[in-house]
Write a protein that holds these residues in place. Structure first.
Motif, short mmCIF file in Angstrom:
data_model
loop_
_atom_site.label_atom_id
_atom_site.label_comp_id
_atom_site.label_asym_id
_atom_site.label_seq_id
_atom_site.Cartn_x
_atom_site.Cartn_y
_atom_site.Cartn_z
N ARG A 84 0.92 -1.33 -0.45
CA ARG A 84 0.18 0.30 0.14
C ARG A 84 0.60 1.27 0.60
O ARG A 84 0.36 2.27 -0.94
N ARG A 85 1.89 1.33 0.92
CA ARG A 85 2.54 2.41 1.07
C ARG A 85 3.56 2.51 -0.19
O ARG A 85 3.87 3.53 -0.66
N THR A 86 3.52 1.36 -0.75
CA THR A 86 4.46 2.02 -1.95
C THR A 86 4.46 2.53 -3.32
O THR A 86 4.90 2.94 -4.09
N ARG A 87 3.23 1.47 -3.62
CA ARG A 87 2.05 2.21 -4.84
C ARG A 87 2.19 3.64 -4.51
O ARG A 87 1.65 4.17 -5.34
N ALA A 88 1.21 4.09 -3.39
CA ALA A 88 1.02 5.05 -3.11
C ALA A 88 2.56 6.52 -2.46
O ALA A 88 2.17 7.12 -3.89
N ILE A 90 4.54 5.89 -5.36
CA ILE A 90 4.84 6.00 -6.86
C ILE A 90 3.86 6.75 -7.38
O ILE A 90 4.57 7.79 -8.55
N ALA A 91 2.44 6.72 -7.15
CA ALA A 91 1.67 6.86 -7.86
C ALA A 91 2.04 9.12 -7.20
O ALA A 91 1.79 9.97 -7.94
N LEU A 92 2.42 9.22 -6.07
CA LEU A 92 2.60 10.35 -6.21
C LEU A 92 3.93 10.76 -6.88
O LEU A 92 4.19 12.48 -7.35
N ALA A 93 5.13 10.18 -6.63
CA ALA A 93 6.16 9.99 -7.79
C ALA A 93 6.18 10.73 -8.95
O ALA A 93 6.33 12.12 -9.98
N ALA A 94 5.44 10.16 -9.94
CA ALA A 94 4.80 10.45 -11.08
C ALA A 94 3.79 11.70 -10.90
O ALA A 94 3.75 12.09 -11.75
N ALA A 139 -2.42 7.88 -13.02
CA ALA A 139 -0.72 7.92 -12.01
C ALA A 139 -1.26 6.47 -10.70
O ALA A 139 -0.01 5.83 -11.32
N ASP A 140 -2.46 6.15 -10.87
CA ASP A 140 -2.38 4.72 -10.12
C ASP A 140 -2.13 3.88 -10.71
O ASP A 140 -1.53 2.82 -10.60
N SER A 141 -2.34 4.21 -12.79
CA SER A 141 -1.57 3.19 -13.59
C SER A 141 -0.32 2.93 -13.24
O SER A 141 0.45 2.06 -14.07
N THR A 142 0.18 4.09 -13.80
CA THR A 142 1.75 3.96 -13.29
C THR A 142 2.58 3.04 -12.24
O THR A 142 3.27 2.61 -12.35
N ALA A 143 1.89 3.67 -11.08
CA ALA A 143 2.14 2.32 -9.85
C ALA A 143 1.65 1.03 -9.95
O ALA A 143 3.19 0.34 -9.40
N THR A 144 1.02 0.92 -10.51
CA THR A 144 0.67 -0.79 -10.69
C THR A 144 1.74 -0.96 -12.24
O THR A 144 2.39 -2.33 -11.15
N ALA A 145 1.85 -0.62 -13.07
CA ALA A 145 2.97 -0.94 -13.77
C ALA A 145 4.33 -1.00 -12.98
O ALA A 145 4.98 -2.31 -13.31
#
Length: 256
Positions: A84-88, A90-94, A139-145
């Motif tokens: 959860r933290r990692t995904r969030a 990554i999305a924030l970084a994008a 952003a969420d799609s980027t984090a998932t990928a």
């Protein structure tokens, strides 16, 4: 037609390129730190023992088959874990990268190119199109990928370590590889570059820019692919090569 003297000369930055690359360097450093910190918090308590057990059950004695079995078992453990933290992160970084790219593009459009004073990283957009912000879905799609690719690459390295170790407890080597987060950082860096480039193009689109040029860093580390991209400039906005061309790409897009 080729654009003469397009190279940035990263080792001797002048004018507007000074603050642009200062922003960009800070952006990557911050993204790497935030995402890696989130990964290491998420990984606490992760136990690869189930993967070791699964990899050893009926495994072919050939080393390549042991590695594949171990990697598949580790993938199963990692994908079942909560990130959860990692995904969030990554999305924030994008999102931050997209806005930073937009701000850089806006500065290139609106500021004297000989002016090396810092520009605002949070400008108000005067445009109805070419938003400085990345939407949540993207952003969420980027984090998932990024997370999916990082888990696969990490599992492959950890699986090799587990399969090749001669220690009585092979989980330690695998868990050390998971903890280092190297694959995640590399993939996050590429995603940040891609979001940054998309932000620049959004700024150019909003300003009605018709074409862009690809700029290399102008030193001995520039690869043939990026040199060719520079030589092929200018490009229409829709036909421009995509940032990054490779991991740790230092190139940039500028309005023609």
């Amino acid at each position: 037609m080729a654009v003469p003297d397009a190279t940035i000369q990263l080792q001797n930055l002048k004018g507007i390129w000074r603050p642009i690359y200062a922003h960009r360097t800070a952006l990557h450093s911050t993204a790497d730190a935030i995402v890696l910190a989130a990964w290491r918090r998420d990984v606490r308590g992760l136990d690869l023992t189930p993967a070791v057990v699964l990899a050893g059950e009926g495994a072919d004695p050939a080393w390549q088959h042991r590695r594949r079995a171990a990697a598949a078992a580790v993938v199963g453990v990692l994908t079942a874990w909560s990130w959860r933290r990692t995904r969030a992160a990554i999305a924030l970084a994008a999102k931050r990268a997209h806005r930073a790219g937009w701000a850089a593009g806006y500065a290139l459009l609106s500021q004297d190119h000989d002016d090396d004073t810092p520009y605002s990283g949070e400008p108000d957009s005067p445009y109805t199109i070419g938003s400085p912000d990345m939407d949540d879905h993207r952003a969420d799609s980027t984090a998932t990928a990024v997370l999916t690719a990082a888990l696969t690459a990490t599992a492959d390295r950890a699986g090799r370590a587990i399969a090749d170790t001669t220690d009585d407890d092979p989980t330690g080597d695998g868990e050390h590889i998971v903890d280092d987060g190297l694959d995640l950082v590399l993939l996050t860096d590429a995603a940040v570059s891609a979001a940054y480039g998309a932000g620049m193009l959004a700024a150019y689109l909003g300003a009605g820019t018709r074409s862009v040029i690809w700029l290399t860093a102008g030193d001995g580390r520039v690869c043939p692919r990026c040199s060719d991209a520079e030589a092929g400039s200018p490009y229409s906005l829709l036909a421009a090569p995509t940032l990054p061309q490779h991991p740790h790409c230092r190139c940039c897009l500028a309005p023609a």
